[in-house]
Design a protein around this motif. Structure first.
Motif: not given
Ligand code: IPT
Length: 977
Positions: A803, A805, A817, A819, A821, A941, A967, A969
């Protein structure tokens, strides 16, 4: 306990009163007949305070209390109707299908709580001396023996069925004593294993009915409707000859004589009743006549020639303080709530309701599947061996129950199907019931779910069938025997409304409206059977020290126990609304984000989804909102479409130019005039169409991160220099935000133990998603950004979420934002994916631009409308009886709370609560949730769908949140205006 012995024979246990364990229905009662509340004959209610004594066994006390002159010294008092266990004597027991006693039919335990009841009464001075008098019990659980003035009248079983005794010869003007001994357990208990609280007592009315000479006995109102000719045919068969008067139709004929004439038909949508009277020599009995014809035609259930779509619920009788002793106000409340939520049908699971409820269904208009008081579900534990439903010794009891149901309720136009019972396997007793019912009443169809070959039924009925199979059934691709293949299909139970949910209702409704053979269904169930409880808020199974219980499986309704609608009911109302308004799109995701098709010209397509009524009773309105605020509204002229008809209607020109803001049309169909069930203006159906989405928030990364000794600042943001955690946005202190995937599993996440499919709640916990570890790997201050790299993973596993930030700022606003994975081999969807942050407890008022006003999840959000909503943190909580994930608002573009403004790119799910997810997870009752010193906010999200796996299928594949690179934000700013 002493054992009787006799010379030469071995000791044998005492025989409890024979009638308690007798498989026959009882003795001394009058034959069943039509029930009516009142006629011009006198009656006397014996409801009220009764003397009461509780004994631990059927034979602890002798029956001397029933003798003349007995003084109930030291006895308690109970309210009749009522259950003694709801009045401080003993306690309720909840089991789903397990019998709370050893299965050894028809034997019951020696520990058999027995309530002796005494009621003294005088006859009113003008009580007529001629004729006879009948004593009627409308419901006693589970077995009663009755004496009047010392004379033994008889015994009965069949808890939710009426039983009458002839008592005229025993009555005297003053000082009558009615003695009733009620046993909690009896042979009848084996037939009443109905997934509810076991609640002994005299829980329905007790009434004395004077029977004048020449009074009515039984009568059967036959009122059919020929939709081709518009003619009704009335014939009232009566055991006692007389006349039938219907002034509104100028009818005055002899009983037994048919009369055919033009009438308006009865349907659940148009509940036209004609008042009439049956006049015998000694009595005038009011009749409420509804003309309608129910038939199986072309493989469909048709009423008055039209196939009906059931938008139903299963209704157990429930009141959180009174149990199944319902007062008239509560029954009316149920009917009004149903009508106001677009519900058109009720299955009276799993017994005939108080008869007054059926009067209300006649009056207000609800299709009724009237179910017999029968369930033997516990025999499934022994592969249905010894099932009373297939044992001829029990057949008389089954037939008695069928007859008492049908005879009592046969004059209600609302009753369109008789149901043999629930979950009683298959067998000869059920077949005998079906045959008896068909012979007695040819004007209705027979329902029973347990017989998938449909030998005894007129409709193929199933419960909790998943969407794919329902679709196969709709397409006639489900196989089955010849008989079944020709029958219509209903889901007599679906959408298990336990806790948060049910999910997937809209997906079912799309199937029901796509295939003729699918004639709808009945959500399980209407109301949570929580018991008002000082310790817990509402109690459920196990809260009374039961040795066997099924926990909160008894709280699986669309209403909370106090009859507050749950989000599930609000969702169901939207899903089944009888008018559709489309703007060229075909599917509505949650959060009110129905998007108009590209190039849309402002035309909406209105479809009448009623089965019988045109749209003339509705008024249509449009409104136009910009960023959730109304920018104009007005009436919309929609033709009075006939059922099934569609019209294209053009909306006016948009009143304003949204200029980069979000804009939506809302079209509402409201009641044009007051009705008996809701006032003028009540919203029946609505649709929102998005014409412009708000521009995503933009933050030009221009401020550089400024490293300090302990903190790094970036625009308004202050961060922990070591961990990179955000500490404040301007003057607003913040904990977090950091990645969060855990939610307190819902009942539907947890699933039922018998489910063979993956049950995510337990699997999530086994994987450790409730105890994720966050490892900060790097805190990197760049030219115009602060980047924090982490790995989030549970102990003992190699799966994790890498992760990142990334923070940027334009000097006043802060953009994050995230992200994500996934690493390793993930075999499960995630509960949620987003960030969690903490704010000071002073955060209270919340506003948001997005889906509301209630909660919504991927497969439950149809009823969320996009708007600018306002609430408090407390009011955002949905108080499920067993605490669990709740309260997420979907499709949120902007939220404001605790001095912080949060904008999403893309829109997010917003949740705020005064306790952590872990505390929510640990809580077992509402009262366990105590506010802490932080308001915890989740910005998600993604969310896993809800599904219905607490008793049915889980979330459909398209609502599952599989780990995948993601991803998203958020823009944070301090509110200064
Ligand atoms: C089904 C029962 O018919 C109903 O009474 C209720 O118990 C429901 O389940 C669950 O709440 S039976 C189930 C085994 C499908």
């Amino acid at each position: 306990m002493s054992f009787r012995t006799s010379p030469g024979t071995p000791a044998s246990p005492p025989s409890p009163a024979d009638y308690v364990e007798d498989v026959s229905p009882g003795g001394g009662v009058l034959p069943p007949r039509a029930w009516y509340a009142a006629s011009d004959a006198r009656s006397l209610s014996l409801n009220g305070r009764w003397d009461f004594r509780l004994s631990p066994a059927a034979d602890t006390e002798d029956d001397s209390f029933a003798a003349e002159g007995y003084e109930p010294g030291g006895w308690a008092e109970v309210q009749v109707p009522g259950h003694w266990v709801m009045q401080g004597h003993g306690s309720p027991i909840y089991t789903n299908h397990l019998y709370p006693f050893p299965v050894d039919p028809p034997r019951v335990p020696a520990e058999n709580p027995t309530g002796d009841h005494l009621r003294r009464f005088d006859l009113p001075p003008d009580w007529p001396a001629d004729g006879g008098t009948v004593l009627r019990f409308d419901g006693v659980e589970s077995c009663a023996r009755v004496w009047l003035n010392g004379t033994d009248l008889g015994t009965f079983q069949g808890s939710r069925l009426p039983h009458e005794f002839a008592v005229g010869h025993l009555l005297r003007p003053d000082g009558n004593v009615l003695a009733v001994r009620v046993h909690q357990w009896s042979a009848g208990s084996y037939l009443e294993d109905q997934d509810q609280w076991w609640l002994p007592g005299i829980f329905r009315d007790v009434t004395l009915l004077h029977r004048p000479p020449g009074s009515a006995l039984d009568f059967f109102v036959h009122a059919s409707y020929d939709h081709r000719e518009g003619l009704g045919t009335l014939r009232v068969d009566s055991d006692v000859d007389g006349r039938v008067l219907v002034p509104g139709l100028d009818i005055d004929v002899a009983t037994g004589t048919p009369v055919t004439l033009p009438v308006l038909p009865w349907t659940a949508e148009t509940p036209r009743l004609y008042d009439g009277e049956l006049v015998t020599e000694g009595e005038r009995v009011p009749l409420r006549i509804g003309f309608r014809t129910v038939e199986l035609h072309d493989g469909l259930i048709k009423v008055n020639g039209t196939a009906v779509l059931f938008k139903g619920v299963n209704r157990h009788e429930w009141h959180p303080e009174k149990g199944r002793a319902l007062d008239p106000e509560t029954m009316l409340a149920d009917v009004l709530l149903m009508k106001r939520h677009n519900i058109n049908a009720v299955r009276t699971s799993h017994y005939p309701p108080h008869p007054a409820f059926l009067d209300l269904c006649d009056t207000y208009g609800l299709w009724v599947v009237d179910e017999c008081d029968l369930e033997t579900h516990g025999f499934t534990e022994q592969a249905w061996r010894d099932n009373p439903a297939d044992d001829p010794r029990w057949t008389p009891a089954l037939l008695d129950r069928a007859a008492r149901t049908v005879e009592r309720d046969k004059n209600h136009p609302s009753v369109v199907l008789w149901s043999l019972g629930n979950e009683a396997g298959t067998g000869r007793g059920l077949t005998a019931m079906a045959e008896w019912i068909r012979a007695r009443d040819t004007s209705r169809l027979v329902h029973y779910e347990g017989d998938h070959d449909c030998r005894d039924t007129d409709v193929y009925s199933r419960m909790y069938t998943d969407h794919a199979e329902v679709e196969r059934i709709g397409r006639h691709q489900d196989g089955g025997g010849l008989k079944r293949r020709r029958l219509p299909f209903i889901l007599c139970e679906y959408g298990h409304a336990m806790g948060n949910g049910p999910g997937g209702l809209a997906d079912y409704q799309r199937l029901f409206t796509s295939y003729d053979r699918l004639q709808g269904g009945f959500v399980w169930e209407w109301i949570d059977h929580g018991i008002a409880d000082e310790r817990h808020g509402f109690a459920y199974g196990g809260d009374f020290g039961e040795e066997l219980h099924d926990g909160n499986f008894v709280c699986d309704g669309l209403l909370f126990p106090d009859r507050t609608p749950s989000p599930g009911l609000v969702e169901y109302k939207k899903v089944i609304e009888p008018v559709r308004v489309d703007g060229g799109d075909s599917f509505s995701p949650p959060g009110g984000r129905r998007e108009a098709a590209a190039g849309w010209d402002g035309t909406v397509r209105v479809t009448n989804g009623y089965d019988f009524t045109d749209l003339s009773h509705l008024a249509f309105e449009w409104s136009y909102q910009v960023d959730g605020r109304s920018a104009g509204s007005g009436p919309l002229v929609v033709p009075a479409l006939a059922p099934g008809e569609t019209a294209d209607v053009k909306l006016p020109a948009p009143p304003v130019d949204p200029r980069g803001a979000g804009a939506r049309w809302t079209v509402r169909a409201v009641l044009a005039d007051d009705t008996v069930w809701a006032p003028r203006g009540h919203v029946v159906a609505w649709t929102q169409l998005s014409v412009a989405e708000p521009a995503p928030p933009s933050v030009t990364a221009s401020a550089p991160p400024v490293p300090g000794e302990r903190v790094i600042t970036l625009g308004p943001g202050t961060f922990d220099a070591r961990t990179g955690a955000l500490l404040a946005v301007g003057g607003v202190e913040v904990t977090g935000p950091r990645l969060d995937v855990w939610r307190a599993p819902t009942d539907n996440d947890n699933g039922a133990h018998w489910q063979s499919d993956a049950r995510h709640g337990p699997l999530w916990r086994a994987l450790g998603l409730h105890r994720m570890r966050h490892r900060p790997d790097a805190v990197e201050a760049g030219d115009d950004s602060l980047t924090v790299r982490t790995r989030v993973a549970p102990a003992a596993r190699d799966v994790g979420l890498r992760t990142v930030y990334r923070w940027t700022s334009d000097g006043t606003r802060l953009r994050l934002t995230v992200s994500v994975t996934p690493e390793g081999r993930w075999t499960l969807p995630l509960p949620r994916l987003g960030v969690r942050l903490g704010l000071a407890a002073s955060a209270d008022r919340v506003t948001w631009l997005g889906g509301g006003p209630g909660e919504g999840y991927p497969d439950t959000g149809s009823a969320c409308a996009y708007g600018l909503w306002e609430s408090t943190v407390d009011a955002l909580q949905t108080p499920y009886v067993r605490p669990q994930e709740n309260g997420a608002r979907p499709g949120v573009h902007r939220a404001e709370i605790g001095g912080l403004r949060i904008e999403g790119d893309p829109a997010f799910w917003f949740t705020a609560r005064r306790w952590t997810t872990e505390q929510l997870d640990a809580a077992e009752h509402r009262a366990d949730l105590l506010p802490g010193d932080t308001v915890w906010v989740n910005l998600d999200h993604g969310q896993q769908g809800i599904g219905s796996q607490s008793c049915g299928p889980g979330a459909l594949p398209r609502y599952r949140l599989w780990p995948a690179p993601a991803e998203f934000s958020f823009v944070f700013s301090e509110i200064t205006d």
